[in-house]
Design a protein around this motif. Structure first.
Motif, PDB file in Angstrom:
ATOM      1  N   LEU A   3     -86.502  62.771  38.146  1.00 24.62           N
ATOM      2  CA  LEU A   3     -86.913  61.384  37.781  1.00 24.62           C
ATOM      3  C   LEU A   3     -84.773  60.891  37.487  1.00 24.62           C
ATOM      4  O   LEU A   3     -84.689  62.234  35.956  1.00 24.62           O
ATOM      5  N   ASP A   4     -83.947  59.781  36.771  1.00 21.28           N
ATOM      6  CA  ASP A   4     -82.673  59.979  36.456  1.00 21.28           C
ATOM      7  C   ASP A   4     -83.395  59.708  34.295  1.00 21.28           C
ATOM      8  O   ASP A   4     -83.808  58.339  34.627  1.00 21.28           O
ATOM      9  N   LEU A   5     -83.250  60.145  33.859  1.00 19.39           N
ATOM     10  CA  LEU A   5     -83.964  59.761  31.957  1.00 19.39           C
ATOM     11  C   LEU A   5     -82.476  59.671  31.174  1.00 19.39           C
ATOM     12  O   LEU A   5     -82.669  58.869  30.324  1.00 19.39           O
ATOM     13  N   ASN A   6     -81.520  58.895  31.594  1.00 20.22           N
ATOM     14  CA  ASN A   6     -80.850  58.522  31.000  1.00 20.22           C
ATOM     15  C   ASN A   6     -80.128  59.513  30.090  1.00 20.22           C
ATOM     16  O   ASN A   6     -80.013  58.849  29.049  1.00 20.22           O
ATOM     17  N   LEU A   7     -79.779  60.693  30.057  1.00 17.88           N
ATOM     18  CA  LEU A   7     -79.883  61.690  28.738  1.00 17.88           C
ATOM     19  C   LEU A   7     -78.564  61.122  28.726  1.00 17.88           C
ATOM     20  O   LEU A   7     -77.305  61.530  29.037  1.00 17.88           O
ATOM     21  N   ARG A   8     -78.640  60.974  26.676  1.00 18.28           N
ATOM     22  CA  ARG A   8     -77.661  61.267  25.815  1.00 18.28           C
ATOM     23  C   ARG A   8     -77.139  61.966  24.672  1.00 18.28           C
ATOM     24  O   ARG A   8     -78.858  62.237  24.493  1.00 18.28           O
ATOM     25  N   VAL A   9     -76.451  62.856  24.710  1.00 20.14           N
ATOM     26  CA  VAL A   9     -76.255  63.569  23.403  1.00 20.14           C
ATOM     27  C   VAL A   9     -75.373  62.867  22.265  1.00 20.14           C
ATOM     28  O   VAL A   9     -73.879  62.519  22.937  1.00 20.14           O
ATOM     29  N   ILE A  10     -75.746  62.340  21.311  1.00 16.97           N
ATOM     30  CA  ILE A  10     -75.489  62.034  20.101  1.00 16.97           C
ATOM     31  C   ILE A  10     -74.923  63.191  19.135  1.00 16.97           C
ATOM     32  O   ILE A  10     -76.091  63.160  19.305  1.00 16.97           O
ATOM     33  N   PRO A  11     -73.962  63.795  18.658  1.00 12.95           N
ATOM     34  CA  PRO A  11     -73.247  64.829  18.305  1.00 12.95           C
ATOM     35  C   PRO A  11     -73.107  64.006  16.720  1.00 12.95           C
ATOM     36  O   PRO A  11     -73.834  62.909  16.076  1.00 12.95           O
ATOM     37  N   ALA A  12     -73.408  65.489  15.686  1.00  7.87           N
ATOM     38  CA  ALA A  12     -73.589  65.322  14.639  1.00  7.87           C
ATOM     39  C   ALA A  12     -72.202  64.559  13.379  1.00  7.87           C
ATOM     40  O   ALA A  12     -71.442  64.793  14.165  1.00  7.87           O
ATOM     41  N   ASN A  13     -72.576  64.067  12.587  1.00 14.10           N
ATOM     42  CA  ASN A  13     -71.133  63.841  11.810  1.00 14.10           C
ATOM     43  C   ASN A  13     -71.041  64.155  10.834  1.00 14.10           C
ATOM     44  O   ASN A  13     -70.201  64.411  10.087  1.00 14.10           O
ATOM     45  N   THR A  14     -71.886  65.569  10.925  1.00  7.98           N
ATOM     46  CA  THR A  14     -71.276  66.450   9.844  1.00  7.98           C
ATOM     47  C   THR A  14     -71.654  68.185  10.032  1.00  7.98           C
ATOM     48  O   THR A  14     -72.117  68.047  12.109  1.00  7.98           O
ATOM     49  N   GLU A  15     -71.231  69.564   9.881  1.00 10.50           N
ATOM     50  CA  GLU A  15     -70.952  70.401  10.481  1.00 10.50           C
ATOM     51  C   GLU A  15     -72.442  70.588  11.004  1.00 10.50           C
ATOM     52  O   GLU A  15     -73.829  70.249  10.200  1.00 10.50           O
ATOM     53  N   VAL A  16     -73.363  71.430  12.533  1.00 14.28           N
ATOM     54  CA  VAL A  16     -74.373  70.867  13.120  1.00 14.28           C
ATOM     55  C   VAL A  16     -75.415  72.251  11.938  1.00 14.28           C
ATOM     56  O   VAL A  16     -74.915  73.334  12.273  1.00 14.28           O
ATOM     57  N   SER A  17     -76.641  71.928  11.649  1.00 14.42           N
ATOM     58  CA  SER A  17     -76.859  72.504  10.994  1.00 14.42           C
ATOM     59  C   SER A  17     -78.031  73.523  11.632  1.00 14.42           C
ATOM     60  O   SER A  17     -79.001  74.754  10.550  1.00 14.42           O
ATOM     61  N   ALA A  18     -78.791  73.198  12.871  1.00 20.43           N
ATOM     62  CA  ALA A  18     -79.987  73.395  13.170  1.00 20.43           C
ATOM     63  C   ALA A  18     -80.383  72.967  14.849  1.00 20.43           C
ATOM     64  O   ALA A  18     -79.354  72.256  15.183  1.00 20.43           O
ATOM     65  N   LEU A  56     -87.192  56.719  29.222  1.00 20.96           N
ATOM     66  CA  LEU A  56     -88.149  56.383  29.868  1.00 20.96           C
ATOM     67  C   LEU A  56     -88.290  55.630  31.133  1.00 20.96           C
ATOM     68  O   LEU A  56     -87.417  54.015  31.446  1.00 20.96           O
ATOM     69  N   PRO A  57     -89.004  56.116  32.868  1.00 23.81           N
ATOM     70  CA  PRO A  57     -88.840  54.881  34.029  1.00 23.81           C
ATOM     71  C   PRO A  57     -89.140  53.717  32.779  1.00 23.81           C
ATOM     72  O   PRO A  57     -90.001  53.563  32.176  1.00 23.81           O
ATOM     73  N   GLY A  58     -88.903  52.154  33.886  1.00 21.63           N
ATOM     74  CA  GLY A  58     -88.888  50.979  33.848  1.00 21.63           C
ATOM     75  C   GLY A  58     -88.488  50.761  32.225  1.00 21.63           C
ATOM     76  O   GLY A  58     -89.026  49.793  32.112  1.00 21.63           O
ATOM     77  N   ASN A  64     -85.619  50.488  37.147  1.00 20.09           N
ATOM     78  CA  ASN A  64     -85.102  50.843  38.168  1.00 20.09           C
ATOM     79  C   ASN A  64     -84.570  51.472  38.682  1.00 20.09           C
ATOM     80  O   ASN A  64     -84.191  51.668  39.680  1.00 20.09           O
ATOM     81  N   ARG A  65     -83.923  52.260  37.865  1.00 16.74           N
ATOM     82  CA  ARG A  65     -82.839  53.301  38.182  1.00 16.74           C
ATOM     83  C   ARG A  65     -83.242  55.013  38.481  1.00 16.74           C
ATOM     84  O   ARG A  65     -82.824  55.502  40.026  1.00 16.74           O
ATOM     85  N   SER A  66     -84.532  55.078  38.788  1.00 21.29           N
ATOM     86  CA  SER A  66     -85.268  56.336  39.479  1.00 21.29           C
ATOM     87  C   SER A  66     -86.710  55.392  40.243  1.00 21.29           C
ATOM     88  O   SER A  66     -87.681  55.234  39.700  1.00 21.29           O
ATOM     89  N   PRO A  67     -86.448  55.954  41.778  1.00 21.30           N
ATOM     90  CA  PRO A  67     -87.945  55.918  42.568  1.00 21.30           C
ATOM     91  C   PRO A  67     -88.986  56.759  41.342  1.00 21.30           C
ATOM     92  O   PRO A  67     -89.099  57.405  40.837  1.00 21.30           O
ATOM     93  N   GLY A  68     -89.893  55.921  42.060  1.00 18.17           N
ATOM     94  CA  GLY A  68     -91.059  56.857  41.892  1.00 18.17           C
ATOM     95  C   GLY A  68     -91.531  58.286  42.341  1.00 18.17           C
ATOM     96  O   GLY A  68     -90.350  58.745  43.113  1.00 18.17           O
ATOM     97  N   SER A 166     -92.609  43.976  35.342  1.00 22.22           N
ATOM     98  CA  SER A 166     -92.663  44.647  36.551  1.00 22.22           C
ATOM     99  C   SER A 166     -92.686  45.963  36.391  1.00 22.22           C
ATOM    100  O   SER A 166     -93.284  47.204  37.528  1.00 22.22           O
ATOM    101  N   ALA A 167     -91.380  46.555  35.658  1.00 21.13           N
ATOM    102  CA  ALA A 167     -91.096  48.086  35.890  1.00 21.13           C
ATOM    103  C   ALA A 167     -91.705  48.573  35.148  1.00 21.13           C
ATOM    104  O   ALA A 167     -92.112  49.834  34.843  1.00 21.13           O
TER     105      ALA A 167
END
Length: 249
Positions: A3-18, A56-58, A64-68, A166-167
């Motif tokens: 399924l297309d879950l529209n993954l987005r990664v947001i960078p940290a605003n400071t040095e990555v610590s974990a 998530l789907p729906g 409705n970007r992903s079929p079931g 409906s979704a």
């Protein structure tokens, strides 16, 4: 096919610590509503955490970007595929429906999850129990809902005007095919359980704590005073407790 879950990664605003934190939103919400508008993304990014968001789907701008089929197992499989783009293991925070998915994902993919936070959770499955015919009539005509669980879920769902019902109901159909059984697979990763003490949907959260204890999984519990299922996610105490829990190496 994933399924297309529209993954987005947001960078940290400071040095990555974990590790990156994957945020999984609840039913009738979205990554924007559940996590961005409520300040979670900024809070984590300001403390050195990259944030991964999915819809998530729906849900979201393209429900409705992903079929079931939109079953929980298919969603979890798609989450695992999406994480191929991210260094693992990760930390996960899920809320409501996202808590159910996070619990199951961590249990079935322990190699991908370092620490787990689940908010607004319970051991029952109000979405599998949803009276769909009543919910559909309520949306179409405003007819009152007799079923107590359905009324509670729909009260929350109608708070967001952009929801495509409906979704959403299509997703509920997928969930009904695979009802939640938290005892079927229990996470082995350290887990923090969080809920408002006025949350009617989280009254069975202590059963999850018992399952974790029986499995030997380290766990902590936080009850948020005066908070309910709808507003617990905005709690500053919730944000701070999560960051502290996830900061443990």
């Amino acid at each position: 096919m994933s399924l297309d879950l529209n993954l987005r990664v947001i960078p940290a605003n400071t040095e990555v610590s974990a590790p990156t934190v994957l945020l999984i939103h609840g039913f009738a919400s979205s990554s924007e509503l559940n996590w961005e508008r409520s300040g979670w993304v900024r809070h984590l990014a300001d403390h050195g955490r990259k944030v991964a968001l999915i819809d998530l789907p729906g849900h979201g701008a393209e429900p409705n970007r992903s079929p079931g089929p939109w079953t929980p197992s298919k969603i979890r499989e798609s989450m695992a595929s999406a994480l191929a783009e991210i260094d693992t293991p990760i930390d996960i925070l899920g809320y409501s429906l996202g808590a159910r998915l996070a619990w199951e994902f961590a249990a079935k993919h322990p190699e991908l999850v370092r620490r787990l936070v689940i908010g607004g959770p319970g051991s029952l499955d109000p979405l599998a129990a949803l009276a769909l015919d009543e919910a559909r009539r309520f949306v179409a005509t405003g007819e009152s809902i007799a079923d107590e669980y359905t009324a509670k879920v729909m009260k929350i769902a109608t708070n967001e005007a952009s929801n495509d019902f409906s979704a959403l109901f299509k997703l509920v159909e997928g969930i009904k095919d695979e009802p939640y059984d938290p005892g079927e697979a229990v996470p082995s990763t350290p887990t923090l359980l969080v809920a408002g003490d006025q949350d009617d949907l989280a009254t069975t959260m202590p059963q999850l704590r018992r399952l974790l204890a029986q499995s030997g999984t380290p766990s902590e519990v936080l009850w948020l005073a005066g908070r309910n299922h709808a507003n617990a996610v905005t709690s500053r105490e919730f944000k701070n407790a999560t960051l502290e829990f996830l900061s443990v190496s």
